[in-house]
Motif scaffolding. Structure first.
Motif, PDB file in Angstrom:
ATOM      1  N   SER A  56      -1.755   4.512 -11.017  1.00  0.00           N
ATOM      2  CA  SER A  56      -1.127   3.836 -12.121  1.00  0.00           C
ATOM      3  C   SER A  56      -0.840   2.375 -11.811  1.00  0.00           C
ATOM      4  CB  SER A  56       0.160   4.572 -12.504  1.00  0.00           C
ATOM      5  OG  SER A  56       0.848   3.866 -13.475  1.00  0.00           O
ATOM      6  N   CYS A  57      -0.074   2.106 -10.761  1.00  0.00           N
ATOM      7  CA  CYS A  57       0.463   0.752 -10.602  1.00  0.00           C
ATOM      8  C   CYS A  57      -0.441  -0.202  -9.828  1.00  0.00           C
ATOM      9  CB  CYS A  57       1.819   0.821  -9.917  1.00  0.00           C
ATOM     10  SG  CYS A  57       1.689   1.326  -8.190  1.00  0.00           S
ATOM     11  N   HIS A  58      -1.260   0.325  -8.955  1.00  0.00           N
ATOM     12  CA  HIS A  58      -2.089  -0.506  -8.077  1.00  0.00           C
ATOM     13  C   HIS A  58      -1.250  -1.429  -7.202  1.00  0.00           C
ATOM     14  CE1 HIS A  58      -5.352  -2.989  -6.611  1.00  0.00           C
ATOM     15  NE2 HIS A  58      -6.242  -2.261  -7.262  1.00  0.00           N
ATOM     16  N   ALA A  60       1.492   0.036  -4.852  1.00  0.00           N
ATOM     17  CA  ALA A  60       2.333   0.827  -3.961  1.00  0.00           C
ATOM     18  C   ALA A  60       3.740   1.051  -4.492  1.00  0.00           C
ATOM     19  CB  ALA A  60       2.391   0.186  -2.566  1.00  0.00           C
ATOM     20  N   VAL A  61       3.842   1.300  -5.793  1.00  0.00           N
ATOM     21  CA  VAL A  61       5.150   1.517  -6.387  1.00  0.00           C
ATOM     22  C   VAL A  61       5.239   2.888  -7.068  1.00  0.00           C
ATOM     23  CG1 VAL A  61       6.703   0.755  -8.210  1.00  0.00           C
ATOM     24  CG2 VAL A  61       5.669  -0.926  -6.711  1.00  0.00           C
ATOM     25  N   CYS A  62       4.145   3.304  -7.731  1.00  0.00           N
ATOM     26  CA  CYS A  62       4.260   4.519  -8.543  1.00  0.00           C
ATOM     27  C   CYS A  62       4.109   5.794  -7.717  1.00  0.00           C
ATOM     28  CB  CYS A  62       3.245   4.507  -9.667  1.00  0.00           C
ATOM     29  SG  CYS A  62       1.543   4.787  -9.127  1.00  0.00           S
ATOM     30  N   GLY A  63       3.421   5.702  -6.590  1.00  0.00           N
ATOM     31  CA  GLY A  63       3.298   6.865  -5.715  1.00  0.00           C
ATOM     32  C   GLY A  63       2.272   7.881  -6.155  1.00  0.00           C
ATOM     33  N   CYS A  65      -1.248   7.564  -6.130  1.00  0.00           N
ATOM     34  CA  CYS A  65      -2.631   7.431  -5.670  1.00  0.00           C
ATOM     35  C   CYS A  65      -2.842   7.906  -4.234  1.00  0.00           C
ATOM     36  CB  CYS A  65      -3.088   5.994  -5.814  1.00  0.00           C
ATOM     37  SG  CYS A  65      -2.307   4.911  -4.608  1.00  0.00           S
ATOM     38  N   CYS A  77      -4.285   2.497  -3.081  1.00  0.00           N
ATOM     39  CA  CYS A  77      -4.130   1.105  -3.536  1.00  0.00           C
ATOM     40  C   CYS A  77      -3.633   0.208  -2.408  1.00  0.00           C
ATOM     41  CB  CYS A  77      -3.163   1.032  -4.711  1.00  0.00           C
ATOM     42  SG  CYS A  77      -1.462   1.433  -4.279  1.00  0.00           S
TER      43      CYS A  77
HETATM   44  S1  FES Z   1      -1.462   3.232  -7.707  1.00  0.00           S
HETATM   45 FE1  FES Z   1       0.712   3.309  -7.668  1.00  0.00          FE
HETATM   46  S2  FES Z   1       1.117   3.660  -5.590  1.00  0.00           S
HETATM   47 FE2  FES Z   1      -1.024   3.371  -5.578  1.00  0.00          FE
END
Ligand code: FES
Ligand code: SF4
Lengths: 248, 115
Positions: A56-58, A60-63, A65, A77
């Motif tokens: 989702s976030c690309h 390192a925030v959404c967790g 991937c 990411c």
């Molecule tokens: S895409 Fe969100 S943590 Fe990697």
């Protein structure tokens, strides 16, 4: 000049057609500012639309991937192609979780465990709005701040050999979050969380391998949280032994 | 979930770990290096001195602790490491590990009490 390329080998599994997961290799352009997630997006957009993975976030925030990249649990990411180039990169779904499809895993087990430790502030008494905010000093915040950084990426569960061997083990992130709320001065829910955290399946299944803290992208250090919980639970246990009339 | 009795085993493990980390290396240094190499006088570990030491009740307790706790630490560590390596925490492994620690502890207690 031909553009440099890189091979990415991905474990694929489409339950409606595949009997077993199998690797499929793709060739992607190599850019030194690309991360593995960029390579996956390139594949999805240009080569094979059937590839499934979460992100989702690309940043390192959404967790969402997390994957095994060359056998190590990592955020895709956050894993640069330049750290692997010119070698092939092998991408697999996170260890220790069932595969739902391609790189997507079934994480229900973690979700249930997370819920079971009540990861939210349980106040002693509800506070009315006109009583104003809860005040907390920077020192009080510091006791648990690192544990608030968890993004539930599950890299620690993929890295933990105990979680692999003992599926009932509550596991690093959930136990670190239980500890985070226990340490919060606004919270009075420790006793409820201890039901789970201090049980055999809680901190006591941990053998302090420490891999969880090694792979955590947010420096949460779940292993430290678990060891601190072991100490606190041991003190509780001896207190209960010395004072059998005390409240249980 | 059941309330765990693991704290008993774990507190012995943790206590043994502390001793193994802080005290055991010093003991090894004194008995294995410093005295044999002459950094400390040979006499400091003489039989007579050690006998007097081991006869003192407080020293007996200390000696017992530095033997008994690291033994439990080692037993528990070995068991969990075997488990990490994939060996099931079966009755046999448990009996062997904790049994060895128990035997060692009893032997230490008996020897110390008889001095
Ligand atoms: S895409 Fe969100 S943590 Fe990697
Ligand atoms: S503790 Fe670290 S590795 Fe584990 S889920 Fe949280 S952020 Fe991810």
């Amino acid at each position: 000049m031909t553009e440099p390329t890189l091979q990415v080998e991905i474990l694929r599994y489409r339950p409606e057609t595949d009997q077993d997961p199998a690797f499929q290799t793709y060739t992607v352009p190599y850019r030194d500012d690309w991360v593995v997630l960029d390579a996956l997006n390139h594949i999805k957009d240009n080569i094979d639309r059937t590839l499934s993975y979460r992100w989702s976030c690309h940043m390192a925030v959404c967790g969402s991937c997390g994957m095994m990249i060359n056998g190590e649990p990592k955020l895709s990411c956050h894993a640069f192609l330049r750290d692997y180039y010119p070698n092939k990169i092998r991408v697999e779904p996170l260890n220790n979780f069932p595969i739902e499809r391609d790189l997507v895993t079934v994480t229900d087990d973690f979700m249930e465990k997370l819920e079971s430790v009540k990861p939210y502030v349980i106040p002693k008494q509800e506070r009315a709005v006109d009583e104003g905010p809860h005040l907390q000093t920077p020192a009080q915040l510091n006791t648990f701040k690192q544990y608030t950084m968890c993004i539930n990426c599950l890299l620690c569960y993929a890295a933990c050999p105990q979680y692999g061997l003992t599926p009932d083990f509550v596991g690093p992130a959930a136990l670190a979050l239980a500890h985070r709320y226990n340490l919060d001065t606004r919270d009075a829910g420790r006793e409820q969380r201890q039901e789970i955290a201090a049980s055999n399946e809680g901190v006591w299944d941990c053998t302090f391998v420490g891999e969880c803290s090694q792979v955590c992208p947010k420096s949460v250090d779940p292993a430290a949280a678990i060891q601190q919980t072991k100490i606190a639970s041991t003190i509780d246990w001896y207190k209960a032994l010395l004072n059998p009339w005390g409240k249980r | 979930m059941a309330k765990s009795n693991k704290p008993i085993v774990w507190s012995l493990f943790a206590g043994g770990g502390m001793l193994s980390a802080f005290v055991t290396p010093v003991l090894i240094f004194i008995t294995g290096l410093a005295v044999p190499l002459g950094l400390m006088s040979l006499d400091s570990l003489s039989y007579d001195r050690m006998l007097v030491l081991a006869q003192n009740p407080i020293a007996k307790i200390v000696l017992f602790a530095v033997i008994f706790l690291p033994l439990w630490h080692a037993a528990h560590r070995l068991l969990t490491t075997l488990h990490d390596l994939g060996l099931p925490k079966g009755r046999i492994a448990m009996t062997l590990c904790y049994g060895a620690a128990a035997l060692g502890s009893i032997a230490a207690a008996v020897v110390l009490l008889r001095i």
